[in-house]
Scaffold this motif. Structure first.
Motif, PDB file in Angstrom:
ATOM      1  N   ALA A  76      34.021  37.272  37.054  1.00 38.25           N
ATOM      2  CA  ALA A  76      34.589  35.921  37.362  1.00 38.25           C
ATOM      3  C   ALA A  76      35.698  36.239  38.418  1.00 38.25           C
ATOM      4  N   LEU A  77      35.655  35.386  39.644  1.00 37.13           N
ATOM      5  CA  LEU A  77      36.694  35.252  40.480  1.00 37.13           C
ATOM      6  C   LEU A  77      36.880  33.851  40.955  1.00 37.13           C
ATOM      7  N   MET A  78      38.132  33.525  41.543  1.00 39.27           N
ATOM      8  CA  MET A  78      38.733  32.491  41.839  1.00 39.27           C
ATOM      9  C   MET A  78      39.323  32.225  43.083  1.00 39.27           C
ATOM     10  N   LEU A  79      39.050  31.262  43.892  1.00 39.46           N
ATOM     11  CA  LEU A  79      39.969  30.812  44.916  1.00 39.46           C
ATOM     12  C   LEU A  79      41.087  30.102  44.312  1.00 39.46           C
ATOM     13  N   HIS A  80      42.355  30.313  44.885  1.00 42.21           N
ATOM     14  CA  HIS A  80      43.222  29.608  44.065  1.00 42.21           C
ATOM     15  C   HIS A  80      44.509  29.238  45.088  1.00 42.21           C
ATOM     16  N   HIS A  81      44.998  27.964  45.179  1.00 39.45           N
ATOM     17  CA  HIS A  81      46.019  27.813  45.996  1.00 39.45           C
ATOM     18  C   HIS A  81      47.006  26.668  45.119  1.00 39.45           C
TER      19      HIS A  81
ATOM     20  N   VAL B 156      48.802  20.987  39.961  1.00 38.80           N
ATOM     21  CA  VAL B 156      49.563  21.742  40.646  1.00 38.80           C
ATOM     22  C   VAL B 156      48.922  22.815  41.451  1.00 38.80           C
ATOM     23  N   CYS B 157      47.328  22.948  41.402  1.00 34.88           N
ATOM     24  CA  CYS B 157      46.837  24.087  42.381  1.00 34.88           C
ATOM     25  C   CYS B 157      45.260  23.623  42.287  1.00 34.88           C
ATOM     26  N   HIS B 158      44.701  24.139  43.205  1.00 31.81           N
ATOM     27  CA  HIS B 158      43.268  24.018  43.526  1.00 31.81           C
ATOM     28  C   HIS B 158      42.566  25.127  43.130  1.00 31.81           C
ATOM     29  N   MET B 159      41.518  25.350  42.350  1.00 30.49           N
ATOM     30  CA  MET B 159      40.682  26.290  42.179  1.00 30.49           C
ATOM     31  C   MET B 159      39.176  26.304  42.314  1.00 30.49           C
ATOM     32  N   GLY B 160      38.726  27.122  42.775  1.00 26.55           N
ATOM     33  CA  GLY B 160      37.232  27.239  43.277  1.00 26.55           C
ATOM     34  C   GLY B 160      36.617  28.545  42.500  1.00 26.55           C
ATOM     35  N   LEU B 161      35.824  28.319  41.687  1.00 27.56           N
ATOM     36  CA  LEU B 161      35.150  29.279  40.631  1.00 27.56           C
ATOM     37  C   LEU B 161      33.948  30.011  41.296  1.00 27.56           C
ATOM     38  N   PHE B 162      33.637  31.484  41.280  1.00 26.22           N
ATOM     39  CA  PHE B 162      32.510  31.962  41.712  1.00 26.22           C
ATOM     40  C   PHE B 162      32.479  33.434  40.832  1.00 26.22           C
TER      41      PHE B 162
ATOM     42  N   VAL C  72      43.673  46.167  38.762  1.00 29.26           N
ATOM     43  CA  VAL C  72      42.725  45.705  37.750  1.00 29.26           C
ATOM     44  C   VAL C  72      41.463  46.318  38.054  1.00 29.26           C
ATOM     45  N   THR C  73      40.785  46.600  36.982  1.00 25.57           N
ATOM     46  CA  THR C  73      39.569  47.116  37.114  1.00 25.57           C
ATOM     47  C   THR C  73      38.375  45.972  37.001  1.00 25.57           C
ATOM     48  N   VAL C  74      37.453  46.415  37.948  1.00 25.13           N
ATOM     49  CA  VAL C  74      36.431  45.300  38.029  1.00 25.13           C
ATOM     50  C   VAL C  74      35.038  46.335  37.999  1.00 25.13           C
ATOM     51  N   PRO C  75      34.323  46.142  36.750  1.00 23.37           N
ATOM     52  CA  PRO C  75      33.311  46.956  36.395  1.00 23.37           C
ATOM     53  C   PRO C  75      31.997  46.627  37.311  1.00 23.37           C
ATOM     54  N   THR C  76      31.171  47.642  37.732  1.00 21.84           N
ATOM     55  CA  THR C  76      29.959  47.158  38.426  1.00 21.84           C
ATOM     56  C   THR C  76      28.876  48.335  37.989  1.00 21.84           C
ATOM     57  N   LYS C  77      27.554  47.839  38.311  1.00 20.78           N
ATOM     58  CA  LYS C  77      26.493  48.806  37.886  1.00 20.78           C
ATOM     59  C   LYS C  77      25.850  49.196  39.367  1.00 20.78           C
ATOM     60  N   ASP C  78      26.343  48.601  40.438  1.00 24.78           N
ATOM     61  CA  ASP C  78      25.745  48.888  41.787  1.00 24.78           C
ATOM     62  C   ASP C  78      27.182  48.864  42.611  1.00 24.78           C
ATOM     63  N   LEU C  79      27.806  50.084  42.814  1.00 19.60           N
ATOM     64  CA  LEU C  79      28.669  50.324  43.790  1.00 19.60           C
ATOM     65  C   LEU C  79      28.630  49.954  45.335  1.00 19.60           C
ATOM     66  N   ASP C  80      27.288  50.116  45.806  1.00 16.44           N
ATOM     67  CA  ASP C  80      27.021  49.606  47.123  1.00 16.44           C
ATOM     68  C   ASP C  80      27.047  48.187  47.282  1.00 16.44           C
ATOM     69  N   ALA C  81      26.406  47.575  46.600  1.00 13.56           N
ATOM     70  CA  ALA C  81      26.456  46.169  46.241  1.00 13.56           C
ATOM     71  C   ALA C  81      27.883  45.514  46.184  1.00 13.56           C
ATOM     72  N   SER C  82      28.432  46.145  45.450  1.00 16.05           N
ATOM     73  CA  SER C  82      30.011  45.753  45.372  1.00 16.05           C
ATOM     74  C   SER C  82      31.088  46.064  46.516  1.00 16.05           C
ATOM     75  N   VAL C  83      30.614  46.980  47.067  1.00 18.69           N
ATOM     76  CA  VAL C  83      31.285  47.413  48.349  1.00 18.69           C
ATOM     77  C   VAL C  83      31.266  46.187  49.392  1.00 18.69           C
ATOM     78  N   ALA C  84      29.918  46.160  49.490  1.00 20.64           N
ATOM     79  CA  ALA C  84      29.369  45.005  50.764  1.00 20.64           C
ATOM     80  C   ALA C  84      29.917  43.723  50.207  1.00 20.64           C
TER      81      ALA C  84
ATOM     82  N   VAL D  21      34.999  37.806  32.291  1.00 22.64           N
ATOM     83  CA  VAL D  21      34.655  36.528  32.048  1.00 22.64           C
ATOM     84  C   VAL D  21      35.925  35.696  32.483  1.00 22.64           C
ATOM     85  N   ASN D  22      36.917  36.115  32.496  1.00 20.40           N
ATOM     86  CA  ASN D  22      38.027  35.349  32.861  1.00 20.40           C
ATOM     87  C   ASN D  22      38.139  35.677  34.493  1.00 20.40           C
ATOM     88  N   PRO D  23      38.379  34.653  35.256  1.00 22.49           N
ATOM     89  CA  PRO D  23      38.576  35.040  36.824  1.00 22.49           C
ATOM     90  C   PRO D  23      39.737  35.719  37.317  1.00 22.49           C
TER      91      PRO D  23
END
Length: 129
Positions: A117-122, A104-110, A14-26, A71-73
């Motif tokens: 958008a990202l989500m921790l999911h279990h 049925v699952c737990h989700m933590g959005l960030f 999946v493609t994740v767009p960035t404006k700052d590759l260094d910040a994204s890599v970190a 915008v969809n995690p």
């Protein structure tokens, strides 16, 4: 009805767009702890492995689709959302609201530094048939 092999056999990345590759890599490598399998700053992208799917972080203006944060995690599997959330919070990740329990699952959005958008999911209950 005859069955034919599926034309689509999987999802490669999946493609994740960035404006700052260094910040994204970190963020993806150091904060989330994902293995970086490809790092090509001269070509404007890096790839991170989640276990079953590659996140391809790209300087979107270098590609024909432009910059638009997701915008969809993307749901990132963890064994324990609360434990992972606590660890990531200690690393500076800010979560949106409390952990969500769907029944049925737990989700933590960030989000990442670019607002993707990202989500921790279990999933703790079996899938319904």
């Amino acid at each position: 009805m005859t069955s034919s092999p599926s034309l689509i056999t999987g999802t490669d990345f999946v493609t994740v767009p960035t404006k700052d590759l260094d910040a994204s890599v970190a963020f993806y490598r150091d904060t989330l702890g994902l293995p970086c399998s490809v790092l090509m700053p001269d070509r404007g992208f890096a790839e991170f492995e989640t276990g079953n799917l590659t996140l391809s972080v790209v300087m979107a203006e270098r590609f024909p689709f432009g910059y638009h944060p997701n915008v969809n995690p993307i749901a990132l599997h963890v064994e324990d959302v609360e434990q992972a959330r606590a660890e990531l919070s200690a690393r500076g990740v800010e979560f949106t609201g409390e952990t969500f329990d769907t029944g049925v699952c737990h989700m933590g959005l960030f989000a990442d530094p670019d607002g993707n958008a990202l989500m921790l999911h279990h999933r703790y209950a079996p899938r319904a048939g």
